[in-house]
Scaffold this motif. Structure first.
Motif, PDB file in Angstrom:
ATOM      1  N   ASP A  79       0.805  -0.980  -0.078  1.00  0.00           N
ATOM      2  CA  ASP A  79       0.067   0.018   0.033  1.00  0.00           C
ATOM      3  C   ASP A  79       1.059   1.300   0.096  1.00  0.00           C
ATOM      4  OD1 ASP A  79       0.838   0.361   2.510  1.00  0.00           O
ATOM      5  OD2 ASP A  79      -1.199  -0.306   3.546  1.00  0.00           O
ATOM      6  N   HIS A 153       4.874   2.540   7.023  1.00  0.00           N
ATOM      7  CA  HIS A 153       3.499   2.679   7.855  1.00  0.00           C
ATOM      8  C   HIS A 153       2.482   2.293   7.136  1.00  0.00           C
ATOM      9  CE1 HIS A 153       2.294   6.131   5.119  1.00  0.00           C
ATOM     10  NE2 HIS A 153       3.546   6.471   5.096  1.00  0.00           N
ATOM     11  N   SER A 154       2.689   0.912   6.614  1.00  0.00           N
ATOM     12  CA  SER A 154       1.823  -0.019   6.096  1.00  0.00           C
ATOM     13  C   SER A 154       0.651  -0.194   6.953  1.00  0.00           C
ATOM     14  CB  SER A 154       2.229  -1.245   5.374  1.00  0.00           C
ATOM     15  OG  SER A 154       1.445  -1.916   4.525  1.00  0.00           O
ATOM     16  N   ASN A 155      -0.803  -0.687   6.423  1.00  0.00           N
ATOM     17  CA  ASN A 155      -1.806  -0.766   7.382  1.00  0.00           C
ATOM     18  C   ASN A 155      -1.651  -2.239   7.646  1.00  0.00           C
ATOM     19  OD1 ASN A 155      -4.298  -1.731   8.279  1.00  0.00           O
ATOM     20  ND2 ASN A 155      -5.587  -0.058   7.272  1.00  0.00           N
ATOM     21  N   ASP A 157      -3.250  -4.235   9.522  1.00  0.00           N
ATOM     22  CA  ASP A 157      -4.699  -5.217   9.591  1.00  0.00           C
ATOM     23  C   ASP A 157      -4.697  -5.422   8.018  1.00  0.00           C
ATOM     24  OD1 ASP A 157      -4.754  -4.601  12.178  1.00  0.00           O
ATOM     25  OD2 ASP A 157      -6.053  -2.822  12.274  1.00  0.00           O
ATOM     26  N   ASP A 158      -4.671  -4.623   7.189  1.00  0.00           N
ATOM     27  CA  ASP A 158      -5.131  -4.966   5.691  1.00  0.00           C
ATOM     28  C   ASP A 158      -4.073  -6.015   5.401  1.00  0.00           C
ATOM     29  OD1 ASP A 158      -7.241  -3.443   5.669  1.00  0.00           O
ATOM     30  OD2 ASP A 158      -6.542  -1.973   4.555  1.00  0.00           O
TER      31      ASP A 158
END
Length: 327
Positions: A79, A153-155, A157-158
């Protein structure tokens, strides 16, 4: 070494086409560094079964791109908080599987920020035992690249949700991913940095005397676009290239349990059987036969089921319900 500017493109299919085009076409007497950031996407390893790696429902709901890369290894989630890099150079036996050589400037840059990064195993960068970077390589004749990810700072949770596969039994010859404990680099910084700031730090380490660029001409960008259209934007590459597999998945409906068994070859259903304790007015083999030949893709399965007199075979089970079980 020269730097390739990807013009801020965040289209994963185009960025992977750019990477392959550079590998196959740039003057191999020089070496190159490419950075790119992708909008939410799942990147599948070359030898993997796509449906075995992704949470199709979550991916469809979020509009996440799925694209196969030309390197091996496991599936990864990208992302806008994830910086991807690729070193493109001449192949040498001493370089293949030597990830430490390519990761050294990144390790140094992270340590200069106060992040105690280190190489772990064959191809990971870890911080305090948690993975912040995974790497893979490709060789084409005298050329190779070593590429990888840097989670900033990737998500997370996703990351988990996109790669959480629906329960069911899949038997294939694909290389399955090994999930690791992952972390974002910013978790280890006293003050977080942006992707662009991290990119600049890395460029300073790789090009201490100033960045030397290798710009692509408009004609070369058209070739990259053509490669993306021909390969990376196609179902045949992203799904159809999956290894052959067998699938078994069951669910209980008001009419009884339906147990689906499929054989999938070259991305198409070659055999289908529906078992269970349900009652059917029609011969269920007729419905099984309608599924044979369809692409193993949600839209194709829905189309087949919508054209079938489903109430004749599985009364009270809707098209979407059955398609969800099959896919």
């Amino acid at each position: 070494m020269r730097f390739i500017d990807n013009r801020g493109i965040t289209d994963a299919q185009l960025n992977l086409a750019l990477e392959e085009w550079c590998l196959l076409n740039l003057d191999i007497d020089d070496s190159y560094l490419l950075f790119y950031v992708n909008a939410p996407s799942v990147i599948i390893g070359k030898h993997q079964n796509t449906v075995e790696e992704i949470n199709a429902d979550f991916i469809e709901e979020r509009g996440i791109t799925v694209v196969r890369r030309i390197s091996g290894g496991g599936a990864v989630y990208h992302d806008l908080g994830n910086l991807n890099f690729s070193f493109i150079t001449r192949y040498a036996p001493s370089r293949f599987n030597n990830y430490a050589e390519f990761n050294r400037p990144f390790i140094e840059a992270l340590r200069s920020l106060g992040v105690p990064a280190e190489v772990s195993g064959r191809n990971d960068i870890v911080v305090e035992g948690r993975k912040v970077s995974g790497n893979a390589q490709v060789v084409r004749g005298e050329r190779m690249f070593s590429h990888g990810t840097l989670l900033l700072h990737s998500n997370l949770d996703d990351v988990v949700l996109a790669l959480r596969v629906k329960p069911g039994k899949i038997e294939s010859k694909g290389i399955q991913s090994v999930r690791s404990r992952v972390a974002n680099i910013n978790e280890f910084l006293s003050a977080p940095v942006t992707v662009e700031e991290l990119r600049r730090r890395l460029l300073d380490h790789v090009f201490p005397g100033g960045v030397a660029e290798r710009p692509l001409s408009d004609a070369e960008w058209r070739e990259v676009e053509a490669l993306a259209d021909r390969k990376y934007r196609t179902w045949d590459w992203n799904y159809g290239e999956s290894p052959d597999f067998n699938l078994q998945r069951a669910k209980r409906f008001p009419i009884g349990e339906i147990d689906v068994r499929l054989e999938v070859t070259d991305g198409h259903i070659r055999a289908a059987r529906l078992y269970g304790d349900f009652f059917a007015r029609g011969d269920i083999t007729e419905l099984e036969g309608m599924l044979v030949g369809a692409r193993y893709a949600r839209e194709d399965i829905v189309e087949v089921l919508a054209s079938a007199p489903l109430e004749k075979y599985l009364a009270e089970v809707g098209v979407e319900e059955l398609a969800e079980l099959i896919y």
